[in-house]
Every structure is written in C-alpha cells, then in structure tokens.
Write a protein that holds these residues in place. Structure first.
Motif, PDB file in Angstrom:
ATOM      1  N   ASP A   2      67.156  52.650   0.660  1.00 47.04           N
ATOM      2  CA  ASP A   2      68.545  52.714   0.215  1.00 47.04           C
ATOM      3  C   ASP A   2      68.624  53.188  -1.234  1.00 47.04           C
ATOM      4  N   GLY A   3      69.491  54.158  -1.488  1.00 44.34           N
ATOM      5  CA  GLY A   3      69.684  54.640  -2.847  1.00 44.34           C
ATOM      6  C   GLY A   3      68.654  55.636  -3.318  1.00 44.34           C
ATOM      7  N   SER A   4      67.670  55.958  -2.495  1.00 47.24           N
ATOM      8  CA  SER A   4      66.638  56.905  -2.904  1.00 47.24           C
ATOM      9  C   SER A   4      67.056  58.334  -2.565  1.00 47.24           C
ATOM     10  N   ILE A   5      66.174  59.275  -2.814  1.00 50.91           N
ATOM     11  CA  ILE A   5      66.434  60.689  -2.545  1.00 50.91           C
ATOM     12  C   ILE A   5      65.355  61.226  -1.618  1.00 50.91           C
ATOM     13  N   LEU A   6      65.771  61.996  -0.623  1.00 47.02           N
ATOM     14  CA  LEU A   6      64.847  62.628   0.301  1.00 47.02           C
ATOM     15  C   LEU A   6      64.734  64.114  -0.006  1.00 47.02           C
ATOM     16  N   TYR A   7      63.561  64.665   0.268  1.00 44.30           N
ATOM     17  CA  TYR A   7      63.309  66.090   0.154  1.00 44.30           C
ATOM     18  C   TYR A   7      63.169  66.679   1.559  1.00 44.30           C
ATOM     19  N   GLY A   8      63.662  67.906   1.741  1.00 45.15           N
ATOM     20  CA  GLY A   8      63.442  68.615   2.992  1.00 45.15           C
ATOM     21  C   GLY A   8      63.569  70.105   2.787  1.00 45.15           C
ATOM     22  N   HIS A   9      63.205  70.867   3.800  1.00 44.01           N
ATOM     23  CA  HIS A   9      63.374  72.316   3.717  1.00 44.01           C
ATOM     24  C   HIS A   9      63.443  72.891   5.125  1.00 44.01           C
ATOM     25  N   MET A  10      64.053  74.067   5.231  1.00 46.59           N
ATOM     26  CA  MET A  10      64.157  74.770   6.506  1.00 46.59           C
ATOM     27  C   MET A  10      64.079  76.265   6.259  1.00 46.59           C
ATOM     28  N   ALA A  11      63.958  77.029   7.331  1.00 46.47           N
ATOM     29  CA  ALA A  11      63.920  78.491   7.214  1.00 46.47           C
ATOM     30  C   ALA A  11      65.276  79.015   6.743  1.00 46.47           C
ATOM     31  N   ARG A  12      65.249  79.963   5.827  1.00 50.00           N
ATOM     32  CA  ARG A  12      66.493  80.561   5.355  1.00 50.00           C
ATOM     33  C   ARG A  12      67.256  81.249   6.500  1.00 50.00           C
ATOM     34  N   ALA A  13      66.529  81.722   7.501  1.00 48.27           N
ATOM     35  CA  ALA A  13      67.177  82.374   8.633  1.00 48.27           C
ATOM     36  C   ALA A  13      67.987  81.388   9.482  1.00 48.27           C
ATOM     37  N   ASN A  14      67.725  80.105   9.307  1.00 50.48           N
ATOM     38  CA  ASN A  14      68.479  79.076  10.032  1.00 50.48           C
ATOM     39  C   ASN A  14      69.810  78.854   9.311  1.00 50.48           C
ATOM     40  N   LEU A  15      70.902  79.238   9.938  1.00 51.52           N
ATOM     41  CA  LEU A  15      72.201  79.196   9.271  1.00 51.52           C
ATOM     42  C   LEU A  15      72.749  77.785   9.082  1.00 51.52           C
ATOM     43  N   HIS A  16      72.025  76.797   9.546  1.00 50.88           N
ATOM     44  CA  HIS A  16      72.470  75.410   9.356  1.00 50.88           C
ATOM     45  C   HIS A  16      72.695  75.105   7.874  1.00 50.88           C
ATOM     46  N   TRP A  17      71.853  75.678   7.004  1.00 52.27           N
ATOM     47  CA  TRP A  17      71.963  75.338   5.582  1.00 52.27           C
ATOM     48  C   TRP A  17      73.286  75.827   4.985  1.00 52.27           C
ATOM     49  N   HIS A  18      73.837  76.911   5.524  1.00 51.32           N
ATOM     50  CA  HIS A  18      75.138  77.371   5.041  1.00 51.32           C
ATOM     51  C   HIS A  18      76.205  76.296   5.266  1.00 51.32           C
ATOM     52  N   SER A  19      76.158  75.668   6.430  1.00 54.04           N
ATOM     53  CA  SER A  19      77.157  74.646   6.743  1.00 54.04           C
ATOM     54  C   SER A  19      76.991  73.426   5.856  1.00 54.04           C
ATOM     55  N   LEU A  20      75.768  73.172   5.389  1.00 51.85           N
ATOM     56  CA  LEU A  20      75.534  72.014   4.525  1.00 51.85           C
ATOM     57  C   LEU A  20      76.169  72.198   3.148  1.00 51.85           C
ATOM     58  N   ILE A  21      76.397  73.422   2.756  1.00 52.02           N
ATOM     59  CA  ILE A  21      77.121  73.677   1.509  1.00 52.02           C
ATOM     60  C   ILE A  21      78.603  73.360   1.700  1.00 52.02           C
ATOM     61  N   ARG A  22      79.123  73.752   2.852  1.00 59.04           N
ATOM     62  CA  ARG A  22      80.540  73.497   3.143  1.00 59.04           C
ATOM     63  C   ARG A  22      80.811  72.033   3.465  1.00 59.04           C
ATOM     64  N   SER A  23      79.897  71.428   4.228  1.00 60.15           N
ATOM     65  CA  SER A  23      80.062  70.028   4.657  1.00 60.15           C
ATOM     66  C   SER A  23      78.757  69.297   4.383  1.00 60.15           C
ATOM     67  N   PRO A  24      78.600  68.731   3.190  1.00 62.67           N
ATOM     68  CA  PRO A  24      77.303  68.221   2.762  1.00 62.67           C
ATOM     69  C   PRO A  24      76.895  66.847   3.296  1.00 62.67           C
ATOM     70  N   SER A  25      77.693  66.237   4.154  1.00 62.93           N
ATOM     71  CA  SER A  25      77.294  64.954   4.735  1.00 62.93           C
ATOM     72  C   SER A  25      76.353  65.196   5.913  1.00 62.93           C
ATOM     73  N   ALA A  26      75.283  64.402   6.005  1.00 58.68           N
ATOM     74  CA  ALA A  26      74.306  64.596   7.076  1.00 58.68           C
ATOM     75  C   ALA A  26      73.746  63.259   7.536  1.00 58.68           C
ATOM     76  N   LEU A  27      73.309  63.256   8.773  1.00 56.98           N
ATOM     77  CA  LEU A  27      72.580  62.130   9.349  1.00 56.98           C
ATOM     78  C   LEU A  27      71.179  62.610   9.672  1.00 56.98           C
ATOM     79  N   VAL A  28      70.176  61.904   9.168  1.00 51.60           N
ATOM     80  CA  VAL A  28      68.779  62.258   9.414  1.00 51.60           C
ATOM     81  C   VAL A  28      68.160  61.168  10.282  1.00 51.60           C
TER      82      VAL A  28
END
Length: 220
Positions: free
Chosen positions: A59-85
């Motif tokens: 709780d309260g920590s920070i996670l690191y992750g990465h994905m392929a730039r070709a995966n357009l999911h990251w574009h949506s994360l700029i528009r809607s930055p809430s995520a469930l992992v």
C-alpha cells in the motif's frame, strides 16, 4: 475482488511476496467504456537501498512496468490513468474425491492480489532505461548465473524506442488466499498432499503455500 474474512492474507508480507514471485501481471483499464488488458512484467520500484523487503507493505508504494510501444494500450493510459493490476499466484482444482467424505462439492484453491492505482506513462529515455534495469535486476535475482545487462547496454539503448515504461502509484490493495482455511485440518492436509503429488501446473507450489499458511495460523 471478493475476499471473505477467512481467506484474507495473514500478513502484508504474504501479499508482497506473491507480487515479487509472480511479476507477470495483467494490467486492465477502461477507455471510453471499453475494457483493455495487457500482460506485462510489473515489479515494485526499488529505493536507494534496493528493492523493498516483503515486510514493507505494498500500500502506498510505486510499481514499475513496461510494454511494447506498438501496443496502443499505453495511449489510453494517458487519457484514463486509472488501472487495475492483477497478480496471480498458484492455483488448482480441488476434487471432492480428495476429501474422502460425502456430501462434498468441488472448488478451486488460489492466491491472487489486485492492485488499483494511478498510472504515469514515462516519456523519457533515461527514466525508461531505469525501469528496464530495475526489472531485469528483479527478474535475474537468485538465478545462477545472473545475466548482466552491462555488456548489452548499447543494444538495449538502440531498441529502447520500441518500449514504453510506466509507474503506478498504488492506491488500494486487495488479496485473496483461498487455501481450504474453511475446512477441518485433516481435510486441508489431504488437499495439500494431493497437490504436492499431482505434478499438474503450479499445484506443488500451491501445496507449499497452503502448508506455509497453515503453519503460520498455528498458535506459537
């Protein structure tokens, strides 16, 4: 995530350990009402003294992750930055034959952690490389031999443009460890023995987790 009281983890360390041992997570988010999901390696961000110990709550920590730039999911994360992992631990089907009693019903034992947070997409080459370095260090830790990124650093920099890194500020953590805690000790031991001997999937690992949780619940 549905978490009955009897299936709550016995300590924050149990949650942190599952995340550390099962870093290939599913990151989900919504974009204009459409659900998106990507399988990505996710680790806890290391500090100046290295990765956080399991005893440090997620709780309260920070996670690191990465994905392929070709995966357009990251574009949506700029528009809607809430995520469930979603981090999935070992799991297995429990047959009523294991109990040796009637009546009985089949069920599924499993361990999982859901982390909700706010995503920040990283648009900086140096910071992206730092995420990659940290991820490699986390995944190589304990391997024999450990792979050293150093000699391949030039190659890593050349392909870095094909990667998008991100940070997740953890806002909520929910975990379920459904490990037959609702069964008598004798039946639970039968399930553990069945999983330990099965040779299927992650059931041996599940047996070890069940035994560890059962031992932790005994009075000291």
């Amino acid at each position: 995530m549905w978490t009955p009281p009897e299936f709550c983890p016995d300590s924050p360390a149990r949650i942190a350990r599952l995340i550390r041992e099962n870093p290939f997570a599913v990151m989900t988010s919504m974009d204009d009402g459409v659900p998106l999901a990507t399988h990505v390696p996710v680790i806890r961000r290391p500090g100046p003294d290295g990765p956080p110990a399991d005893e440090v709550p997620v709780d309260g920590s920070i996670l690191y992750g990465h994905m392929a730039r070709a995966n357009l999911h990251w574009h949506s994360l700029i528009r809607s930055p809430s995520a469930l992992v979603v981090f999935s631990g070992p799991n297995g089907y429990v047959s009523p034959t294991t109990y040796g009693v009637t009546p009985a019903a089949p069920t599924w034992n499993y361990a999982a952690v859901h982390v909700t947070g706010r995503v920040r997409v990283i648009d900086d080459a140096a910071a992206t490389l730092e995420v990659i370095r940290a991820t490699v260090a986390a995944l190589e830790r304990g391997r024999e031999p450990e792979w050293d990124l150093g000699p391949s650093l030039g190659y890593a920099r050349r392909i870095l443009s094909g990667v998008v890194a991100f940070e997740i500020d953890v806002l909520e953590v929910r975990a379920t460890f459904k490990l037959s805690q609702d069964k008598p000790a004798e039946l639970r031991q039968r399930v553990i023995a069945e999983f330990a001997a099965s040779g299927r999937g992650s059931e041996a690992e599940l047996a070890a987790l069940m035994a560890d949780v059962a031992a932790a619940s005994l009075p000291h």
